[in-house]
Design an enzyme around this catalytic site. Structure first.
Site, mmCIF file in Angstrom:
data_model
loop_
_atom_site.group_PDB
_atom_site.id
_atom_site.type_symbol
_atom_site.label_atom_id
_atom_site.label_comp_id
_atom_site.label_asym_id
_atom_site.label_seq_id
_atom_site.Cartn_x
_atom_site.Cartn_y
_atom_site.Cartn_z
ATOM 1 N N GLU A 54 59.753 125.324 117.628
ATOM 2 C CA GLU A 54 59.212 124.088 117.057
ATOM 3 C C GLU A 54 57.971 124.407 116.231
ATOM 4 O OE1 GLU A 54 58.133 121.435 120.241
ATOM 5 O OE2 GLU A 54 59.187 119.782 119.319
ATOM 6 N N LYS A 56 48.786 108.233 131.649
ATOM 7 C CA LYS A 56 47.831 109.178 131.077
ATOM 8 C C LYS A 56 48.261 109.507 129.638
ATOM 9 C CE LYS A 56 46.356 113.608 130.259
ATOM 10 N NZ LYS A 56 45.863 113.246 128.931
ATOM 11 N N GLU A 101 61.079 114.229 128.502
ATOM 12 C CA GLU A 101 61.417 114.195 127.067
ATOM 13 C C GLU A 101 60.594 115.283 126.411
ATOM 14 O OE1 GLU A 101 63.698 112.377 125.833
ATOM 15 O OE2 GLU A 101 64.032 111.012 127.499
ATOM 16 N N CYS A 104 59.230 115.351 117.700
ATOM 17 C CA CYS A 104 60.237 116.066 118.490
ATOM 18 C C CYS A 104 61.592 116.005 117.803
ATOM 19 C CB CYS A 104 60.334 115.433 119.872
ATOM 20 S SG CYS A 104 60.635 113.665 119.818
#
Ligand code: NDP
Length: 503
Positions: A396, A189, A264, A298
């Site tokens: 982030e 997906k 992850e 990331c």
């Protein structure tokens, strides 16, 4: 000379309507609904996807289950699977430009960068092909004359592979070839924002001769059917890349049926620089680490922890190099930084910058929208006077924003580096080997770069500690991750009866 590259209108581009790959055939969603993707850099529709439903997700899982339980894939020789993976790598190579174009228009990232991501992906498919043939278990011939122990490595089964929008083709390539090498089957997906290249990969898999049901690819919103992919009893493992928030919920759902998970997740990666470092190299890496992929990465190395004696010098040099960064049309080969993925995400980045100002940080460069006539572009931004407790220092941002923090002594640098919930990667810059080792060993991260930043190769494992994830991708154990061990305890000769041993 301007460093902003005005996007050209995508004249004549006909947006493809993608189907989903379920049970070996291209299919529409059961609901008949579709969604459209607007190119972030050009503002035109570049793809129409099927909006999968829960029923579609269940069909895809059932197909993968059947292919695993009864199909040829897990049972064939590893050499054959390896040959298949090489064939896929060749097909990706033949379609390199096409795939790069799809990722560029859907994600807004620069074409030259995507081309190197595709080259990286090809290398990964070939690496997985080589590992397929070297997977083995253990044997124990030292358990006494009546016992032989064998530990088999078996494919774990059906894997749900869920990927984000920021590296669409690269990230699916960090998962799928290893799952296939192990003999697993999969439901993939991709993000609803950048599904094109993954669906295109589905066609390459079919062209390479993939047996029915081994890989199913569904598109649409994770919020609609994601819980099926992570919770269905017929799925054995989840391999997820995305935000820490969604990753945590996915893990909680997977726990109900005790699935293996590989996660992850996000990062807030520090680059620590000492006065004796090669500052020219560091400044280059700081600009690259902060703005690469528009900071939507990331691994972004945007949290600079700079020794106080060089902070002014380094800030000036980063600012002057930042002004030369070429931002604009993702399809222009000169572009270094493309568009921001969605208007909503653009607002999120802007609100981080506004919040930083309120908390006392200063905007030394950028901080504003670039009006290039179309699309959402943000100027490379530098925040100074950032303190570890500020939001921009530990959350982030996922935008082209560099935060500069300062330290006085080594232990303080380490404390700042380790002061976030994340632990994906870090770098240390110094000519002193002891300093490099002390920081490398003290920093809590899955990867530490020494005097470089964001270099990678399929041989080196990648993943995070703390809330950056669980497990590793790539590296020589990456095929093993998609397996389960089975112990064979074999008795040789007449078995001593329970009654005799209790006598
Ligand atoms: P999200 O977590 O929002 O989405 C990731 C994937 O999960 C998408 O395919 C998404 O689908 C899907 N998803 C959404 N809801 C569910 C659900 N309930 N169940 C299962 N799947 C679901 O992340 P983003 O796509 O926004 O990506 C950015 C994040 O990814 C950042 O935090 C970044 O740090 C992280 N990332 C980590 C990397 C690493 O290797 N550590 C590499 C790259 C990114 P949909 O698109 O339909 O919402």
């Amino acid at each position: 000379m301007s460093h902003y590259i005005t996007p050209k209108i995508l004249a004549g581009y006909v947006a493809p309507e993608y189907m989903m790959l379920i049970d070996g055939a291209w299919q529409k969603s059961q609901s008949g609904e579709t969604s459209s993707r607007l190119a972030p850099g050009h503002g035109t529709i570049v793809g129409r996807y099927q909006s999968a439903t829960v029923a579609d997700a269940k069909l895809a899982i059932a197909s993968a289950r059947k292919a695993f339980d009864h199909g040829p894939w897990p049972r064939m020789k590893a050499a054959e699977r390896s040959k298949f993976l090489h064939k896929v790598a060749d097909l990706i190579e033949q379609n390199r430009e096409k795939i790069a174009h799809l990722d560029t228009i859907e994600s807004g990232k620069p074409i030259q960068q995507v081309l190197s991501e595709i080259d990286g992906a090809i290398d990964i498919w070939r690496y997985a092909a080589s590992l397929a043939r070297t997977l083995y278990g253990e044997s124990y011939n030292n358990l006494g004359e009546h016992t032989l122990g064998i530990v088999l490595r078996e494919p774990i089964g059906v894997v749900s592979i869920i990927t984000p929008w920021n590296f669409p083709f690269l990230i699916v390539s960090q998962k799928l070839p290893f799952a296939l090498a192990a003999g697993c089957t999969a439901v993939v997906k991709p993000s609803e924002l950048s599904s094109g290249s993954t669906l295109f990969l589905g066609q390459l898999l079919l062209d390479a001769g993939l047996p029915t049901g081994v890989v199913n690819i569904i598109s649409g919103k994770g919020a609609v059917f994601g819980d099926v992919l992570t919770g269905d009893a017929d799925v054995d493992m989840i391999s997820f890349t995305g935000s820490t928030g969604v990753g945590c919920s996915a893990m909680a759902i997977a726990a109900r049926t005790m699935k293996k998970v590989s996660m992850e997740l996000g990062g807030k990666n520090p680059q620590i620089v000492f006065p004796d470092a090669d500052l020219e190299a560091f400044v280059d890496a700081a600009v690259f680490g902060g703005y690469f992929n528009a900071g939507e990465c990331c691994n972004a190395g945007s949290r600079l922890i700079v020794h106080e004696s060089i902070v002014e010098n380094v800030t000036d040099r980063i600012a002057s190099l930042s002004k030369r960064v070429r931002v604009g049309d993702p399809l222009n080969p000169e572009t270094q930084v493309g568009a921001i993925i969605t208007p909503l995400h653009f607002e999120k980045i802007s609100s981080y910058i506004a919040g930083a100002k309120e908390e006392g940080a200063e905007v030394a460069l950028g901080g504003e929208r670039l009006d290039l006539g179309m699309g959402d572009y943000m100027a490379p931004t530098i925040l100074t006077n950032v303190k570890p407790e500020m939001k921009v220092a530990h959350e982030e941002i996922f935008g082209p924003v560099i935060s500069i923090l300062k330290f006085e002594i080594k232990t303080e640098a380490l404390d700042i580096a380790n002061s976030t919930q994340f632990g994906l990667s870090a770098s240390v810059w110094s000519k002193d080997i002891d300093t490099c080792l002390e920081i490398s060993r003290g920093v809590r991260a899955g990867t530490v770069w020494v005097n470089t930043f964001m270099d990678g190769t399929p041989e080196l494992p990648f993943g995070g500690v703390k809330q950056s994830g669980l497990g590793r991708e790539l590296g020589r154990h990456s095929v093993e991750d998609y397996t389960e061990s089975k112990t064979l305890n074999i008795h040789q000769g007449a078995r001593t009866s329970w009654w005799v041993s209790n006598a």
